[in-house]
Motif scaffolding. Structure first.
Motif, PDB file in Angstrom:
ATOM      1  N   LYS A  27      43.204  34.072  32.238  1.00  0.00           N
ATOM      2  CA  LYS A  27      41.299  33.294  32.138  1.00  0.00           C
ATOM      3  C   LYS A  27      40.368  33.898  33.445  1.00  0.00           C
ATOM      4  CE  LYS A  27      42.771  29.036  30.158  1.00  0.00           C
ATOM      5  NZ  LYS A  27      43.093  27.478  30.227  1.00  0.00           N
ATOM      6  N   LYS A  28      39.728  33.466  34.092  1.00  0.00           N
ATOM      7  CA  LYS A  28      39.157  34.258  34.919  1.00  0.00           C
ATOM      8  C   LYS A  28      39.262  34.171  36.370  1.00  0.00           C
ATOM      9  CE  LYS A  28      35.560  32.677  32.532  1.00  0.00           C
ATOM     10  NZ  LYS A  28      34.548  31.426  33.193  1.00  0.00           N
ATOM     11  N   HIS A  29      40.946  34.738  36.408  1.00  0.00           N
ATOM     12  CA  HIS A  29      41.634  35.268  37.643  1.00  0.00           C
ATOM     13  C   HIS A  29      42.723  36.369  37.020  1.00  0.00           C
ATOM     14  CE1 HIS A  29      43.863  31.974  37.054  1.00  0.00           C
ATOM     15  NE2 HIS A  29      44.409  32.453  37.747  1.00  0.00           N
ATOM     16  N   THR A  30      43.740  37.012  37.791  1.00  0.00           N
ATOM     17  CA  THR A  30      43.929  38.307  38.286  1.00  0.00           C
ATOM     18  C   THR A  30      45.052  37.305  39.449  1.00  0.00           C
ATOM     19  OG1 THR A  30      43.454  39.942  39.191  1.00  0.00           O
ATOM     20  CG2 THR A  30      43.346  40.268  36.966  1.00  0.00           C
ATOM     21  N   ILE A  31      46.275  37.630  39.108  1.00  0.00           N
ATOM     22  CA  ILE A  31      47.239  36.958  39.935  1.00  0.00           C
ATOM     23  C   ILE A  31      48.446  39.091  40.589  1.00  0.00           C
ATOM     24  CG2 ILE A  31      49.451  36.231  41.192  1.00  0.00           C
ATOM     25  CD1 ILE A  31      48.542  33.557  39.178  1.00  0.00           C
ATOM     26  N   SER A  32      48.482  39.649  41.002  1.00  0.00           N
ATOM     27  CA  SER A  32      48.895  40.495  41.472  1.00  0.00           C
ATOM     28  C   SER A  32      50.073  40.761  42.855  1.00  0.00           C
ATOM     29  CB  SER A  32      48.173  41.610  41.218  1.00  0.00           C
ATOM     30  OG  SER A  32      47.415  41.504  42.974  1.00  0.00           O
ATOM     31  N   CYS A  33      51.086  41.853  42.742  1.00  0.00           N
ATOM     32  CA  CYS A  33      51.726  41.496  43.421  1.00  0.00           C
ATOM     33  C   CYS A  33      52.020  43.072  43.926  1.00  0.00           C
ATOM     34  CB  CYS A  33      53.337  41.394  43.430  1.00  0.00           C
ATOM     35  SG  CYS A  33      54.292  42.095  42.035  1.00  0.00           S
ATOM     36  N   SER A  34      52.184  43.503  45.619  1.00  0.00           N
ATOM     37  CA  SER A  34      51.970  45.178  45.850  1.00  0.00           C
ATOM     38  C   SER A  34      52.538  45.485  47.295  1.00  0.00           C
ATOM     39  CB  SER A  34      50.464  44.831  47.024  1.00  0.00           C
ATOM     40  OG  SER A  34      50.672  46.009  47.182  1.00  0.00           O
TER      41      SER A  34
END
Length: 231
Positions: free
Chosen positions: A158-165
Motif C-alpha cells: 500500500k503506502k510503504h515499502t519494507i526493505s532489508c540490507s
C-alpha cells in the motif's frame, strides 16, 4: 512437536527440471505459470499443467537478480545492468524499462494484495528505494536513501515499502501520494524512512510480510530468523 514446533505439511518432490545452466536468482508463481531467472540473464517460463514443460525462453544478455509477476500477462525483472524491465509474457519481449546509471537494481516488488496497482518498488546496490509507475516507467516517482548498504530484498504494501540490507537494518519507507520532481521537494515532502530493526554488523538477507497477521519475518547472515509484529 518439541520446542514448540510441529509439522504442518509434508512436501514430496514431484519433478526436477534443468531449465538453466547457471545460478537461479528468482522463481515465482502466477497460477500454473512459473517464472524463473538466472544470473546469466536467461528468463524461462514453464507451466504446471503441462508437466513443467518449458513454454518460453529468452536470453537478456544481462545478469538478472530478481523477478516478480505484475499481472497474469506481465512481470518485472531487476538486473545488475542497472535496468528494471516490464515484460509481456505472451511475446516475452520488454514492453517498458528504466535505467539508472548510478545504481544497479538488486530487487523489485509489487503489492500482491492490490491487483489494480500500477506501482513497482525497486532496491539498489546504493541502498536506495525507488517507486515507479508502470505506465511511465522511465522516470521514478519517489526515491529514498533508506540504507547504507546493498538492499537484498523488499516488499511493497500500500503506502510503504519494507526493505532489508547489507547494513543490518530493516527499514520501512512511507510513500507520499505526489511524485518527487526535485531534490528540494524530496527533502521537504519526500518519503520518510524509519528503522524497525537493527542487526548491527550482520546483513539481513531476506524478508517477508503477511498483511493479514501483520507479522514480518527476516533472515540474517548470522543464521537468525527474526519475527516482528507490526503494530
Amino acid at each position: 512437536g518439541s520446542g514448540g514446533y510441529q509439522r504442518a505439511h509434508t512436501f514430496k518432490l514431484k519433478a526436477e527440471k534443468q531449465h538453466h545452466k547457471s545460478e537461479i536468482s528468482a522463481v515465482c508463481f502466477d497460477g500454473a505459470n512459473v517464472l524463473s531467472t538466472c544470473d546469466a540473464g536467461d528468463i524461462v517460463l514453464c507451466n504446471l499443467l503441462e508437466g513443467l514443460r518449458q513454454t518460453r525462453k529468452y536470453s537478456s544478455g544481462c545478469p538478472i537478480s530478481d523477478a516478480t509477476w505484475a499481472s497474469s500477462n506481465t512481470f518485472y525483472t531487476a538486473g545488475l545492468g542497472s535496468t528494471l524491465t516490464l515484460w509481456d509474457k505472451r511475446s516475452l519481449k520488454p514492453c517498458a524499462l528504466c535505467s539508472d546509471e548510478s545504481n544497479a537494481f538488486t530487487c523489485c516488488a509489487v503489492d500482491k494484495e492490490d491487483s489494480s496497482s500500477h506501482f513497482v518498488a525497486s532496491g539498489s546496490d546504493s541502498g536506495e528505494v525507488c517507486l515507479w509507475d508502470c505506465r511511465k516507467l522511465g522516470v521514478s516517482m519517489q526515491k529514498s536513501k533508506a540504507h547504507k548498504g546493498v538492499i537484498w530484498d523488499l516488499v511493497l504494501k500500500k503506502k510503504h515499502t519494507i526493505s532489508c540490507s547489507e547494513d543490518g537494518h530493516v527499514m520501512t519507507v512511507e510513500l507520499k501520494n505526489s511524485p518527487v520532481s526535485t531534490d528540494r521537494k524530496m527533502e521537504e515532502d519526500g518519503p520518510v524512512s524509519t528503522s524497525i530493526m537493527n542487526e548491527q554488523s550482520l546483513p539481513i538477507n531476506c524478508l517477508e510480510y503477511d498483511d493479514k497477521s501483520k507479522w514480518l519475518v527476516a533472515g540474517s547472515e548470522g543464521g537468525a530468523i527474526h519475527f516482528l509484529e507490526c503494530t
